[in-house]
Motif scaffolding. Structure first.
Motif, PDB file in Angstrom:
ATOM      1  N   TRP A  86      11.075  48.113  49.203  1.00 54.98           N
ATOM      2  CA  TRP A  86      10.186  49.244  49.524  1.00 54.98           C
ATOM      3  C   TRP A  86       9.193  48.826  50.613  1.00 54.98           C
ATOM      4  N   ARG A  87       8.579  47.634  50.444  1.00 57.89           N
ATOM      5  CA  ARG A  87       7.613  47.151  51.448  1.00 57.89           C
ATOM      6  C   ARG A  87       8.291  46.986  52.815  1.00 57.89           C
ATOM      7  N   ARG A  90       8.800  50.354  54.275  1.00 57.92           N
ATOM      8  CA  ARG A  90       7.498  50.937  54.610  1.00 57.92           C
ATOM      9  C   ARG A  90       7.016  50.457  55.982  1.00 57.92           C
ATOM     10  N   TRP A  93       8.253  52.304  59.031  1.00 56.97           N
ATOM     11  CA  TRP A  93       7.724  53.678  58.975  1.00 56.97           C
ATOM     12  C   TRP A  93       6.276  53.695  59.459  1.00 56.97           C
ATOM     13  N   GLU A  94       5.449  52.790  58.925  1.00 61.42           N
ATOM     14  CA  GLU A  94       4.046  52.741  59.343  1.00 61.42           C
ATOM     15  C   GLU A  94       3.950  52.396  60.827  1.00 61.42           C
ATOM     16  N   ASP A 114       6.721  61.046  53.742  1.00 60.17           N
ATOM     17  CA  ASP A 114       5.438  60.384  53.524  1.00 60.17           C
ATOM     18  C   ASP A 114       4.339  61.350  53.091  1.00 60.17           C
ATOM     19  N   PHE A 148       8.239  58.082  50.199  1.00 59.67           N
ATOM     20  CA  PHE A 148       7.704  56.746  49.946  1.00 59.67           C
ATOM     21  C   PHE A 148       6.807  56.656  48.713  1.00 59.67           C
ATOM     22  N   HIS A 149       5.880  57.602  48.572  1.00 60.70           N
ATOM     23  CA  HIS A 149       4.868  57.412  47.533  1.00 60.70           C
ATOM     24  C   HIS A 149       5.389  57.766  46.146  1.00 60.70           C
ATOM     25  N   GLU A 152       7.189  54.637  45.325  1.00 60.71           N
ATOM     26  CA  GLU A 152       6.154  53.638  45.006  1.00 60.71           C
ATOM     27  C   GLU A 152       5.624  53.852  43.587  1.00 60.71           C
ATOM     28  N   SER A 254      -1.616  53.808  49.684  1.00 60.45           N
ATOM     29  CA  SER A 254      -0.587  52.982  49.021  1.00 60.45           C
ATOM     30  C   SER A 254      -1.210  52.121  47.926  1.00 60.45           C
ATOM     31  N   ASP A 263      -0.228  48.612  55.368  1.00 63.96           N
ATOM     32  CA  ASP A 263      -0.034  49.925  56.010  1.00 63.96           C
ATOM     33  C   ASP A 263      -0.912  50.051  57.254  1.00 63.96           C
TER      34      ASP A 263
END
Lengths: 355, 407
Positions: A86-87, A90, A93-94, A114, A148-149, A152, A254, A263
């Motif tokens: 996931w990280r 991420r 994406w960030e 997101d 994502f969230h 998460e 996050s 992030d």
């Protein structure tokens, strides 16, 4: 039928005599170019932006396989591997949030990827419903129930302390389908930019030429610089400032994964990548133009980007802890991002505008 | 009614207007031909919502409405409704050398709207028949007939209609209104809705294309209403709306029809100091799943909700009030104590792979008091106790105070 409709329409127009008339404001079709931005635009579109999306999609495929492995073999090691996946997803994406224009916006993709905050109440309702949680079903949910969230939240739990024995079969079902949905969204995104797909990159690379949606190279550069300013504004005055000023952890994006600092740093890297023209491959970036105009300003921007990254990194502990225990360090980081935003807006953008 | 018949009616109407306009009545002065009415309301809302603890209390100049009316002759009138919502609107360009990096800035000086809600040419072709053309009031629901602030008991519109359908619903088109004995019939052919703006929370409410300079008129809808009056103050009836909503989407991104059907039964009764209002509203949307799927992929720039839309919505309410001054024989003073029960679910039924979110099933109890002076000024207050369909932290209570006028 067609004729009747036509008569209807004409009669309607006859009957209604007071339709509003509108005037169209036409853009100046041609800006006189005095600087050739083409190498910069070409490199940023082809390598920085498209490659970021290609990377994002590749990582999201790994995320799907990591959560599938977690479901078949729910161990602490596989849970950590899924969280790391996931990280890893991420990160690109960030790093793409400095260019939230084009297909990500016009195709309405970013809310599916997101949306924040997670709507925990409705998420529980989805888990509690009798529906089969397929990828298609998740696709149909609104943004705050996927992306994502949501992933998460399912991986870490609300307090970030979730252990592997706490996962229900239903949560695994939701987790996998949501990751599959994310993968298809990121695939759509990379395909939209990719030269082998819808090739949006050519709109930027060929700005100012016939057929491009950008009437000039300058307007494409303005799109890019506005994207950079936009994310600096959001990091400084939204992502960092809101939870800090209201001392409200629910406003921290996050927080389940304690990934907020990463992030923010990746958001600044997104600005850095566009500025330096660097993602995997080095080439022309915004700096190429700024150096030719004002080398002192170029040094200032480079220093401010690095300073912002360093000060965010220097925030002790997690961001959640720091807003209560080290507000000065958070404030200093926020201030550094604001300085960067101000420089981009008050000094870098006017140089492009003046062309 | 077939399209051919409607067309004939239209042509008759156009011809009629032309004829009517050739026969002015020189005896009347401008002041005799021109009338101006108006109404408005301002509200203060105090929110206590478990779902949104930070929701700010607010003051809203909801609307200030002017209704000019000009009679070209005894039979031909032009009626307008000009509405300033939330205090009107203002935007400017500004050049700021010192605070905005020497850039031209777009400034919003005042958020709000100014809208020509209604512009209608009405021709009283016979004592029992009126034809209309222009931007018409869509004759569906309770608010269509009792939509001015002094017409309803509560501080604001009932949330059943306000949440599910365009509550101030006006569309371009033509219509006819006929009276027969104690019946009133209304039939309109109007431009249809655009389903790209439909949403989970508000079903078809945002679909009336208010954001664009032009409305897409690729699909028309029919609205009909039949009312029976037991007396001037006791009226009951039904209304119906049907029309395709797909052809009016901004882009031709789907081909599947999206017919909306809305039907309602309504009641408005006043007798001996009592007021009773009631409504049952039911609606359906064809191919809701395909529409939801397409809406998900719309551009962020379109500024629509893009949430899934239900295949059916349902709402009903009943409210009762009693004028405690009724026995004092003081017609200039009315003091109503009232209470209503309201139920509305914008996701009553969903089809296919669409999550039927319980959040959108809502019910309210709404007690309140209003004082009306000379049927011109009203001070109202009520307390809305709303419960939404999630298991806990599901209360949304709102105290509202309103000041309204009409002339």
């Amino acid at each position: 039928m067609v004729t009747t409709q036509k008569i209807l329409l004409s009669s309607l127009i006859l009957s209604i005599t007071l339709l509003p008339l509108s005037s169209c404001k036409e853009d100046d079709p041609t800006d006189i170019e005095t600087y050739d931005f083409q190498p910069i635009l070409n490199h940023l579109a082809q390598h920085v932006i498209t490659e970021t999306y290609v990377d994002l999609h590749a990582k999201s495929i790994s995320l799907v396989s990591a959560v599938t492995t977690l479901q078949t073999s729910p161990t602490a090691i596989n849970l950590e591997a899924a969280r790391q996946a996931w990280r890893d997803t991420r990160k690109p994406w960030e790093q793409s949030e400095g260019f939230l224009f084009g297909p990500v916006s016009t195709k309405g993709i970013d809310p599916s990827i997101d949306s924040w905050p997670v709507n925990v109440v409705d998420l529980e309702a989805v888990l509690g419903s009798g529906a089969v949680l397929s990828k298609e079903y998740i696709d149909g949910l609104e943004g705050t129930l996927k992306g994502f969230h949501t992933i998460e939240f399912l991986l870490w739990g609300e307090d970030g302390e979730k252990t592997v024995d706490l996962f229900t079969a239903r949560e695994f079902e939701y987790l996998i389908a949501t990751c599959q949905s994310l993968e298809s969204n990121t695939n759509d995104l990379q395909n939209s930019w990719n030269v082998t797909g819808e090739n949006f990159q050519s709109e930027i690379a060929e700005a100012g030429e016939d057929g491009s949606m950008y009437v000039s190279q300058k307007s494409a550069m303005q799109e890019i610089i506005n994207g950079m300013i936009g994310i600096a504004d959001e990091v400084a005055n939204g992502k960092i400032y809101d939870p800090l000023s209201q001392l409200d952890v629910t406003l921290e994006e996050s927080r389940f994964s304690a990934n907020s600092k990463a992030d923010f740093i990746d958001n600044i890297r997104s600005i850095q990548n566009l500025y330096a023209g660097l993602y995997m491959i080095s080439g022309d970036g915004v700096t190429t133009f700024i150096v030719s105009e004002n080398s002192e300003l170029n040094a200032l921007v480079e220093a401010q980007m690095q300073n912002a990254i360093d000060l965010i990194d220097a925030i002790p502990g997690t961001f959640t802890e720091a807003i209560f225990e080290n507000p000065d360090a958070v404030t200093a980081a926020q201030e550094s991002v604001r300085q960067l935003q101000e420089t981009l807006q008050s000094q870098v953008k006017p140089l492009i505008d003046a062309i | 009614m077939s399209l051919a018949k409607i067309t004939t009616l239209l042509l008759l109407l156009s011809a009629g207007i032309a004829v009517a306009q050739t026969a002015p009545e020189p005896t009347k002065t401008f002041n005799e031909k021109f009338e101006l009415h108006g109404y408005g309301e301002i509200t203060y809302n105090n929110f206590n919502w478990e779902t949104y603890p930070d929701k700010r209390n607010n003051i809203d100049l909801n609307r200030v409405v002017f209704e000019p009316e000009y009679a070209f002759s005894d039979k031909l009138k032009l009626e307008m409704e000009i509405e300033f919502e939330h205090g009107g609107t203002g935007s400017t360009m500004e050049f700021d050398k010192f605070e905005e990096f020497g850039e031209f800035e777009m400034e919003i000086e005042k958020g709000g709207e100014v809208i020509i809600e209604e512009i209608e040419l009405a021709w009283q072709i016979k004592p029992w028949l009126e034809l209309k053309a222009g931007r018409l009031d869509v004759p569906v629901g309770h608010i269509a007939a009792y939509g001015e602030p002094l017409d309803y008991l509560t501080t604001t519109y009932n949330n059943v209609e306000a949440a599910l359908i365009p509550a101030q619903w006006y569309e371009y088109g033509i219509g006819a209104e006929a009276e027969w004995k104690n019946f009133t019939f209304e039939l309109s052919l109007i431009n249809g809705l655009d389903n790209s703006a439909f949403s989970s929370a508000n079903w078809i409410q945002r679909g009336n294309q208010s954001r664009f300079e032009y409305v897409n008129a690729a699909a028309f809808a029919i609205a009909a209403r039949a009312d029976y009056a037991f007396s001037d103050d006791i009226v009951t009836g039904i209304s119906f709306y049907t029309g395709n909503t797909t052809p009016n989407r901004p882009k031709p991104d789907i081909t599947a029809d999206g017919f909306v059907q809305v039907a309602d039964i309504h009641l408005h009764a006043k007798f001996g100091g009592f007021t009773v209002n009631g409504l049952l509203l039911s609606g359906s949307l064809q191919n809701a799943e395909i529409i939801s799927e397409a809406n998900r992929n719309l551009s962020n720039n379109l500024n629509v909700k893009r949430t899934p839309v239900a295949s059916a919505a349902l709402g009903y309410f009943v409210e009762g009030g009693y004028n405690v001054l009724a026995t004092l024989n003081k017609p200039d003073h009315v003091l109503n104590i009232f209470c209503g029960y309201y139920y509305y679910d914008s996701m009553y039924k969903t089809t296919g792979d669409i999550f039927n979110n319980p959040r959108w099933e809502r019910s309210e109890i709404r007690p309140g008091i209003n004082y009306i002076w000379q049927n011109n000024i009203a001070v109202k207050t009520d307390y809305t106790i709303r419960k939404i369909g999630i298991p806990d932290l599901n209360k949304e209570n709102t105290f509202t105070l309103a000041l309204a006028y009409k002339f």
